[in-house]
Design a protein around this motif. Structure first.
Motif, PDB file in Angstrom:
ATOM      1  N   ARG A  78     -90.308  -0.746  25.611  1.00  0.00           N
ATOM      2  CA  ARG A  78     -91.122   0.388  25.160  1.00  0.00           C
ATOM      3  C   ARG A  78     -91.115   0.515  23.635  1.00  0.00           C
ATOM      4  O   ARG A  78     -91.495   1.557  23.096  1.00  0.00           O
ATOM      5  N   GLY A  79     -90.644  -0.527  22.959  1.00  0.00           N
ATOM      6  CA  GLY A  79     -90.707  -0.544  21.497  1.00  0.00           C
ATOM      7  C   GLY A  79     -89.543   0.120  20.795  1.00  0.00           C
ATOM      8  O   GLY A  79     -89.649   0.433  19.596  1.00  0.00           O
TER       9      GLY A  79
ATOM     10  N   GLU B 184     -84.951   1.434  37.299  1.00  0.00           N
ATOM     11  CA  GLU B 184     -83.898   0.440  37.076  1.00  0.00           C
ATOM     12  C   GLU B 184     -82.578   1.101  36.697  1.00  0.00           C
ATOM     13  O   GLU B 184     -81.510   0.704  37.174  1.00  0.00           O
ATOM     14  N   VAL B 185     -82.641   2.099  35.845  1.00  0.00           N
ATOM     15  CA  VAL B 185     -81.418   2.787  35.419  1.00  0.00           C
ATOM     16  C   VAL B 185     -80.847   3.622  36.566  1.00  0.00           C
ATOM     17  O   VAL B 185     -79.631   3.682  36.769  1.00  0.00           O
ATOM     18  N   LYS B 186     -81.719   4.243  37.341  1.00  0.00           N
ATOM     19  CA  LYS B 186     -81.247   5.011  38.499  1.00  0.00           C
ATOM     20  C   LYS B 186     -80.498   4.108  39.476  1.00  0.00           C
ATOM     21  O   LYS B 186     -79.433   4.474  40.008  1.00  0.00           O
TER      22      LYS B 186
ATOM     23  N   VAL C 209     -79.928   1.174  29.692  1.00  0.00           N
ATOM     24  CA  VAL C 209     -81.181   1.709  29.159  1.00  0.00           C
ATOM     25  C   VAL C 209     -81.777   0.775  28.098  1.00  0.00           C
ATOM     26  O   VAL C 209     -83.002   0.648  27.984  1.00  0.00           O
ATOM     27  N   LYS C 210     -80.915   0.111  27.326  1.00  0.00           N
ATOM     28  CA  LYS C 210     -81.380  -0.671  26.166  1.00  0.00           C
ATOM     29  C   LYS C 210     -82.510  -1.649  26.479  1.00  0.00           C
ATOM     30  O   LYS C 210     -83.538  -1.637  25.786  1.00  0.00           O
TER      31      LYS C 210
ATOM     32  N   ALA D 164     -87.404   5.622  29.406  1.00  0.00           N
ATOM     33  CA  ALA D 164     -86.548   4.451  29.629  1.00  0.00           C
ATOM     34  C   ALA D 164     -85.289   4.837  30.371  1.00  0.00           C
ATOM     35  O   ALA D 164     -84.846   4.137  31.293  1.00  0.00           O
ATOM     36  N   TYR D 165     -84.691   5.951  29.965  1.00  0.00           N
ATOM     37  CA  TYR D 165     -83.469   6.415  30.639  1.00  0.00           C
ATOM     38  C   TYR D 165     -83.757   6.760  32.089  1.00  0.00           C
ATOM     39  O   TYR D 165     -83.020   6.352  32.996  1.00  0.00           O
TER      40      TYR D 165
END
Length: 261
Positions: free
Chosen positions: A50-51, A244-246, A43-44, A239-240
């Protein structure tokens, strides 16, 4: 000259303002070791775009992350499902709210001594988590598989005292959830949360009883109630729950951990 200096100062402040506005928001997120921490690592970089500067803080149990969040030592945590959070809020008065669902870790019953649950002998010992929601989850799983029967209307937090039928006279040993994998050498079987199973190097495919992945036990991101509408919360959840995370979850955990989106 004074006017020139004043104008220069104003111009400098205008130039500096956007830089200050673009400074990343630090978000300390409490997790348990294993998949929750690994997913946050994925996630990072998405959150950074996203700031958000996500700082991962690992805890070895299920109680401290909520206490740390409630006290302001964290901005968020990601390690628990809704029944557990609801129980913590009721018992401890935490002012914490769920802001987005994350992943599901189907619970399983595992054994190093038996190839099937039918092989567990009369009077066999079963280790279950000692917290009400995860211990109750294990008992509900065993009831779903016909190994025992609980009192009607016990909800999501039945205890061993709520067992009304136990044909095999199973003996239940309550241990800390993080210790259930280690108990496998000492008991006939153990109910293990998948996040602890994976971190212990065990294979989810070896479960002799497996929970249906659908149900109330989807994990979540939690924040303090006072923060739930702040812009950074929306960015963290987005973001989570990114593609990409999925993809990372599917590739890394091969079905042992299931994305909720």
């Amino acid at each position: 000259m004074k006017q020139l200096l004043l104008a220069a100062g104003i111009a400098a402040s205008i130039v500096a303002a956007p830089a200050l506005a673009q400074s990343p928001q630090t978000v300390r997120v409490g997790v348990t070791p294993g998949p929750h921490a690994q997913i946050l690592e994925a996630v990072k970089p998405i959150a950074a775009k996203r700031g958000l500067d996500v700082k991962i803080v690992e805890f070895s149990d299920y109680v401290v992350p909520n206490a740390a969040l409630d006290s302001g030592e964290l901005e968020a945590n990601s390690f628990q499902h809704a029944p557990y959070l609801d129980n913590q809020k009721t018992d401890r008065g935490f002012k914490i709210e769920a802001v987005g669902s994350t992943v599901n870790f189907p619970m399983g019953i595992y054994s190093r001594k038996h190839k099937s649950f039918d092989a567990v002998p009369q009077g066999g010992s079963i280790a279950i988590p000692n917290d009400p929601t995860n211990g109750g989850r294990a008992l509900l799983l065993l009831q779903d598989k016909g190994a025992l029967k609980l009192k009607p209307d016990v909800g999501f937090k039945p205890s061993v005292a709520d067992i009304v039928e136990n044909p095999k006279r199973l003996k239940f040993i309550e241990v800390d959830a993080a210790q259930t994998p280690r108990s496998l050498d000492d008991v006939d079987a153990a109910a293990v949360n998948t996040n602890y199973l994976v971190s212990a190097g065990l294979n989810p495919a070896d479960a002799i009883v497996k929970e249906d992945p659908k149900g109330p036990y989807v994990n979540l991101i939690a924040v303090r109630a006072a923060d739930k509408d702040k812009p950074w919360v929306k960015e963290l959840v987005a973001a989570y729950r990114s593609p990409e995370v999925k993809a990372f979850i599917a590739d890394k955990f091969k079905g042992a951990v299931i994305a909720s989106w």
